[in-house]
Write a protein that holds these residues in place. Structure first.
Motif: not given
Length: 120
Positions: A31-32, A53, A100, A102, A106
């Motif tokens: 996810a990163y 990712n 990551r 969102t 962060k």
């Protein structure tokens, strides 16, 4: 707990190659986005290379384009930096970074760094 553990650094002669590895644990690696930074003595930390990712999107500092290659293996939770045709100016501590972003904010993790020294 979250860990990013770099390995593969060392002393190499000019023109030589090294492959750095960064093993991740404690978070959802896939996810990163992953990045490699480096910091030479007396210099600011600079972004060397990054990978999304799931890849294959990559980006590189102009100073290493065509010389370094970043890749990742999500099955092994590992990101790599292949460094070829090394020069003395590539000497630095190399750091692995996971990031990551969102809507919430962060999240970022750092490894402890691995020393790369290019010298004859």
């Amino acid at each position: 707990q979250v860990q990013l553990v770099e390995s593969g650094g060392g002393l190499v002669q000019p023109g030589g190659s090294l492959r750095l590895s960064c093993a991740a644990s404690g978070f959802t690696f896939s996810a990163y986005g992953m990045r490699w930074y480096r910091q030479a003595p007396g210099e600011e930390r600079e972004l060397v290379a990054g990978i999304g990712n799931f890849g294959p999107g990559t980006n590189y500092a102009d100073s290493v384009k065509g010389q370094f290659t970043i890749s990742r293996d999500n099955a092994k939770n590992t990101v790599y930096l292949q460094m070829n045709s090394l020069k003395p100016e590539d000497t630095a501590v190399y750091y692995c970074n996971a990031v990551r972003t969102t809507l919430i904010g962060k999240t970022e993790y750092w490894g402890q760094g691995t020393q790369v020294t290019v010298s004859s």
